[in-house]
Write an enzyme that holds these catalytic residues in place. Structure first.
Site, PDB file in Angstrom:
ATOM      1  CB  ALA A  18       8.159 -14.035   1.122  1.00 51.56           C
ATOM      2  CB  SER A  19       6.739 -14.436  -4.528  1.00 54.73           C
ATOM      3  OG  SER A  19       6.821 -13.098  -5.010  1.00 54.73           O
ATOM      4  CG  ASP A  74      -2.667  -5.430  -2.985  1.00 56.86           C
ATOM      5  OD1 ASP A  74      -1.962  -4.715  -2.246  1.00 56.86           O
ATOM      6  OD2 ASP A  74      -3.155  -5.018  -4.058  1.00 56.86           O
ATOM      7  CE1 TYR A 168      11.282   3.729  -2.559  1.00 61.23           C
ATOM      8  CE2 TYR A 168      13.277   5.069  -2.460  1.00 61.23           C
ATOM      9  CZ  TYR A 168      12.634   3.848  -2.296  1.00 61.23           C
ATOM     10  OH  TYR A 168      13.338   2.761  -1.852  1.00 61.23           O
ATOM     11  CE  LYS A 172      12.237   0.844   1.610  1.00 58.36           C
ATOM     12  NZ  LYS A 172      11.509  -0.356   1.191  1.00 58.36           N
TER      13      LYS A 172
END
Length: 388
Positions: A18-19, A74, A168, A172
């Protein structure tokens, strides 16, 4: 934009990644209701290329009307997640909503993907989502209207979405499988849903991959934030859904989608995983005004030249463009390539029946993309996406 209703006032949201980007946009939307936001992300010190830290995001959350708790996390580290969860409970008395947003990406084939990168994607996307959910769920079960929202796609098993980047897609889809399983496991107790964008979303990572001007082809993260807000405002029996932002917002009565565009009226790039066949994706890309990267040549008599990979790629493109593509696209693209095959190329999908060529476009380009020539070749073979 979708109006805030106050339904998230006093709720505590634990948001990974959320940064910046989509995670921060969701945080700010909830903060305008007066929500408590746990900013769980890795960036504590300013990054040389990416904007924002957990602390600058916290300042924005509080300026928007919410309360913020920045935590260095992390999500591969069970101890760090556990510590952040405990801090959230101590600070706000519990957790009502979990947003699994953190993700890693490498659009590379099996032989080109180092195991370190495979471990990173599986560790963050799949394991990190599962682990964070596992540690937060005991607290969600105490909430009156608990939600888990994963930023992950519908489970489309068409091989086209696996063949160029199996690792990937596995990682995902692992996030999406968490939705599939946990929604049923906790049905009646916790709402568990997935959300995915219809088009490319402007983020710092996308800007780094796509180069100058690519953001014009994107929507702002506000569209994801609005869709997430509407989902999280639903009762807990609204569960097990794989939602696409545009379709879901249309159901909420939103009609003006130009408001979400970085540049209203500009062609948009569609996102991955949403079409059942490559042909369907090509059709969607043309409808959205983008140029299909893997549409087969329309004429069997067309033979590409025997030049280098960049020349060959432009030969293929030349063989598939036509007046219909130009009419639906209306854009001029310039590619400034570095690396082994340095050069400048243009793709005119705005004039006549379209054209390609080496050098700068005779007419000013709408989009200039700067990238390594090897990445360019991968992008137009489906192995690299400039907008993910």
């Amino acid at each position: 934009m979708l109006q805030n209703t106050g339904k998230l006032a006093g709720c505590t949201l634990f948001i990974t990644g959320a940064s910046r980007g989509i995670g921060k946009a969701i945080a700010l939307k909830a903060a305008r209701d007066g929500a408590n936001i746990v900013i769980a992300a890795k960036t504590a010190e300013p990054h040389p290329k990416l904007p924002g830290t957990i602390y600058t995001a916290a300042q924005e959350v509080e300026a928007a009307g919410g309360k913020a708790l920045p935590c260095v996390v992390d999500i591969r580290d069970e101890q760090q997640i556990g510590d952040a969860v405990q801090k959230a409970v101590d600070a706000f008395g519990g957790i009502d909503i979990l947003v699994n947003n953190a993700s890693a990406i490498s659009l590379t084939g099996t032989l080109e993907t180092h195991m370190k990168k495979v471990d990173l994607m599986l560790g963050i996307n799949l394991r990190g989502t599962y682990l964070t959910s596992k540690l937060v769920i005991p607290h969600l079960l105490k909430s009156r209207n608990p939600h888990i929202l994963n930023l992950s796609p519908p489970l489309n098993l068409n091989p086209v979405w696996f063949k160029n980047h199996t690792a990937y897609t596995m990682a995902k889809y692992g996030m999406s499988m968490c939705v599939l399983g946990m929604a049923e496991e906790f049905r009646g107790q916790i709402a568990v849903n997935a959300l995915w964008p219809r088009t490319a979303i402007q983020t710092a990572a996308m800007d780094m991959l796509g180069g100058e001007g690519v953001s014009k082809q994107c929507r702002k993260a506000d569209i994801i934030a609005d869709a997430a807000y509407a989902i999280l405002s639903r009762p807990k029996d609204y569960t097990g859904h794989f939602l696409v932002d545009e379709e879901f917002l249309r159901e909420q009565g939103v009609k003006d989608f130009d408001q979400y565009a970085v540049q209203p009226g500009h062609p948009l790039l569609p996102d991955f995983f949403l079409d059942e066949t490559p042909e369907s994706l090509v059709e969607k890309m043309e409808q959205h005004g983008a140029t299909p990267a893997f549409k087969p040549p329309s004429s069997s008599s067309y033979t590409p030249t025997s030049g280098g990979p960049v020349e060959t790629t432009f030969d293929v493109i030349k063989g598939v463009i036509n007046e219909d593509v130009v009419k639906s696209t209306q854009g001029i693209y310039q590619f400034d390539l570095s690396g082994e095959h340095t050069g400048v190329w243009f793709l005119d999908l705005k004039t006549g029946s379209g054209s390609v060529g080496q050098g700068e476009s005779p007419t000013k380009a709408d989009v200039v993309m700067k990238m390594d020539s090897s990445d360019f070749s991968k992008m137009f073979s489906g192995n690299l996406s400039p907008w993910q």
